[in-house]
Design an enzyme around this catalytic site. Sequence first.
Site, PDB file in Angstrom:
ATOM      1  N   ARG A 107       0.836  -1.216   0.000  1.00 45.63           N
ATOM      2  CA  ARG A 107       0.000   0.000   0.000  1.00 45.63           C
ATOM      3  C   ARG A 107       0.866   1.259   0.000  1.00 45.63           C
ATOM      4  O   ARG A 107       0.503   2.296  -0.553  1.00 45.63           O
ATOM      5  CB  ARG A 107      -0.976   0.007   1.200  1.00 45.63           C
ATOM      6  CG  ARG A 107      -1.789   1.297   1.288  1.00 45.63           C
ATOM      7  CD  ARG A 107      -3.050   1.168   2.150  1.00 45.63           C
ATOM      8  NE  ARG A 107      -2.822   0.463   3.392  1.00 45.63           N
ATOM      9  CZ  ARG A 107      -2.198   0.958   4.464  1.00 45.63           C
ATOM     10  NH1 ARG A 107      -1.740   2.207   4.446  1.00 45.63           N
ATOM     11  NH2 ARG A 107      -2.037   0.239   5.538  1.00 45.63           N
ATOM     12  N   TYR A 127     -17.094  15.088 -15.267  1.00 42.82           N
ATOM     13  CA  TYR A 127     -17.476  13.687 -15.096  1.00 42.82           C
ATOM     14  C   TYR A 127     -18.422  13.572 -13.896  1.00 42.82           C
ATOM     15  O   TYR A 127     -18.089  14.042 -12.795  1.00 42.82           O
ATOM     16  CB  TYR A 127     -16.206  12.867 -14.878  1.00 42.82           C
ATOM     17  CG  TYR A 127     -16.442  11.382 -14.808  1.00 42.82           C
ATOM     18  CD1 TYR A 127     -16.805  10.671 -15.938  1.00 42.82           C
ATOM     19  CD2 TYR A 127     -16.308  10.697 -13.610  1.00 42.82           C
ATOM     20  CE1 TYR A 127     -17.030   9.310 -15.871  1.00 42.82           C
ATOM     21  CE2 TYR A 127     -16.530   9.335 -13.534  1.00 42.82           C
ATOM     22  CZ  TYR A 127     -16.899   8.645 -14.672  1.00 42.82           C
ATOM     23  OH  TYR A 127     -17.120   7.292 -14.594  1.00 42.82           O
ATOM     24  N   ASP A 159      -8.201  17.322 -14.800  1.00 45.10           N
ATOM     25  CA  ASP A 159      -8.507  15.943 -15.194  1.00 45.10           C
ATOM     26  C   ASP A 159      -8.179  15.845 -16.685  1.00 45.10           C
ATOM     27  O   ASP A 159      -8.869  16.402 -17.526  1.00 45.10           O
ATOM     28  CB  ASP A 159      -9.989  15.635 -14.926  1.00 45.10           C
ATOM     29  CG  ASP A 159     -10.371  14.202 -15.294  1.00 45.10           C
ATOM     30  OD1 ASP A 159      -9.686  13.599 -16.141  1.00 45.10           O
ATOM     31  OD2 ASP A 159     -11.372  13.697 -14.749  1.00 45.10           O
ATOM     32  N   LYS A 211      -8.985   4.664 -19.339  1.00 44.93           N
ATOM     33  CA  LYS A 211      -9.320   5.144 -20.676  1.00 44.93           C
ATOM     34  C   LYS A 211      -8.097   5.105 -21.599  1.00 44.93           C
ATOM     35  O   LYS A 211      -7.549   4.050 -21.798  1.00 44.93           O
ATOM     36  CB  LYS A 211      -9.940   6.542 -20.562  1.00 44.93           C
ATOM     37  CG  LYS A 211     -10.940   6.698 -19.396  1.00 44.93           C
ATOM     38  CD  LYS A 211     -12.266   5.973 -19.606  1.00 44.93           C
ATOM     39  CE  LYS A 211     -13.118   5.869 -18.344  1.00 44.93           C
ATOM     40  NZ  LYS A 211     -13.507   7.126 -17.723  1.00 44.93           N
TER      41      LYS A 211
HETATM   42  C1  LIG Z   1     -13.966   7.621 -16.451  1.00 38.06           C
HETATM   43  C2  LIG Z   1     -13.615   8.960 -15.952  1.00 38.06           C
HETATM   44  C3  LIG Z   1     -13.331   9.190 -14.593  1.00 38.06           C
HETATM   45  C4  LIG Z   1     -13.452   8.102 -13.541  1.00 38.06           C
HETATM   46  O1  LIG Z   1     -12.542   7.079 -13.747  1.00 38.06           O
HETATM   47  P1  LIG Z   1     -12.754   5.543 -13.273  1.00 38.06           P
HETATM   48  O2  LIG Z   1     -11.498   4.891 -13.728  1.00 38.06           O
HETATM   49  O3  LIG Z   1     -13.981   5.039 -13.959  1.00 38.06           O
HETATM   50  O4  LIG Z   1     -12.911   5.557 -11.795  1.00 38.06           O
HETATM   51  C5  LIG Z   1     -12.947  10.466 -14.223  1.00 38.06           C
HETATM   52  N1  LIG Z   1     -12.861  11.472 -15.112  1.00 38.06           N
HETATM   53  C6  LIG Z   1     -13.154  11.287 -16.432  1.00 38.06           C
HETATM   54  C7  LIG Z   1     -13.055  12.437 -17.366  1.00 38.06           C
HETATM   55  C8  LIG Z   1     -13.533  10.034 -16.893  1.00 38.06           C
HETATM   56  O5  LIG Z   1     -13.815   9.861 -18.181  1.00 38.06           O
END
Ligand SMILES: *Cc1c(COP(=O)(O)O)cnc(C)c1O
Length: 393
Positions: free
Chosen positions: A58, A111, A183, A208
């Site tokens: 961790r 998001y 983000d 992603k």
């Molecule tokens: C998918 C997504 C998230 C969240 O990510 P997870 O891996 O599903 O927890 C946050 N911000 C954006 C822009 C996303 O597309």
Amino acid sequence: METKNSGFNTKLVHAGDYEDCLGSAVMPIYQTSTFKFRNSKHGADLFAGKEPGYIYTRIGNPTINSLEDKLAELENGYRGIAVASGMAAVTTVYMALLGQGLHVITTDAMYGPSRGVLERDFSRFGVEADFVDTSDIEQIKKVIKPNTKLLYIETPTNPTIAITDIKAVCELAHKNNILVCVDNTFCSPYLQKPLDLGADIVLHSITKFINGHADIVGGAIIAKDPEVYKRLRQTMVYMGGNMDPHQAYMVSRGVKTLSLRMEKSEQSARVIAEWLENHSKVEWVKYPGLKSHPQHELAKKQMSGFGAMISFGLKGGFKAGEILMDNVKLCLLAVSLGGVETLIQHPASMTHAGLSKEAREEAGISDGLVRFSVGIEDCDDIITDLENALKLI
Ligand SMILES: *Cc1c(COP(=O)(O)O)cnc(C)c1O
């Protein structure tokens, strides 16, 4: 190999490389929860930080650290923190930097869960939040307060593809002693480097584009400043949102082809966006690479390409959306984005179906809006698939 001065593609393959006694060509999976100390002094020195080494997964693990070092180099940051999911990255940033009586400003069309967790959970701990259209800097100015500690932006937004001027909002925030977190999930460091534009923290859902193969959920945070990094790392270690070594191994493999995947997806996305714009069943198309995008010039300035995400509106509204979803064959009907496979989604009947029509419209989500994540299949096949389904509307 030292890759600090190498090009982006060399970093993708080699940053975070690690030498082991067997000469492993790739970072192995250190599937262990804990690490043996040689003796009591060694254990004491590791805990005191007098000697580098591993204690407990961790806190740190070679497979995870290798990925963190790679991501930090790709974003031109100080160091990175790999976590269990994109949302673990988001909540670690909030938890580390916000608190009772402190205020955060975020992009309104961000998001969903990144906004929802502020409204539902952080509000219970006395964190104040304002959600504004950050693509209009005047709206940010209006809500800055003496207790504002964090400006959290997403650009381009999902699924409305609005773009915020990162450099301009960072200047405004820093004048007011506010940290900026971006983000960068939609772009990945291949297209946009927020830390170079002035941001303090960048985060990703590496589920992603970074992993890119729709087989792992994960997240990462990269900080520019050592002090901010330490705060984030401490919070992650205490909250326990760490990544797992196997997950880190998968991402380290997936990310190596980021440029190749993004280049191919983007080439197709440009062609598909133009094709859609001229299609009789399509009312409008939002893609940063189109001249019709209201912030096309800003996109050219702060992104090195326009990406693989397209939103478009169908003339037939809700019903047309359902027909398209039910008749595509190659495009996968699924949420998420950024993988090698093309994904299609209809927010009004799916991700945003829980909202009233009015609330959806306020968020810029019309009944005919379709979100499209372009994969690396042959572009002609994707277009044929769309055309065959659009014909039925
Ligand atoms: C998918 C997504 C998230 C969240 O990510 P997870 O891996 O599903 O927890 C946050 N911000 C954006 C822009 C996303 O597309």
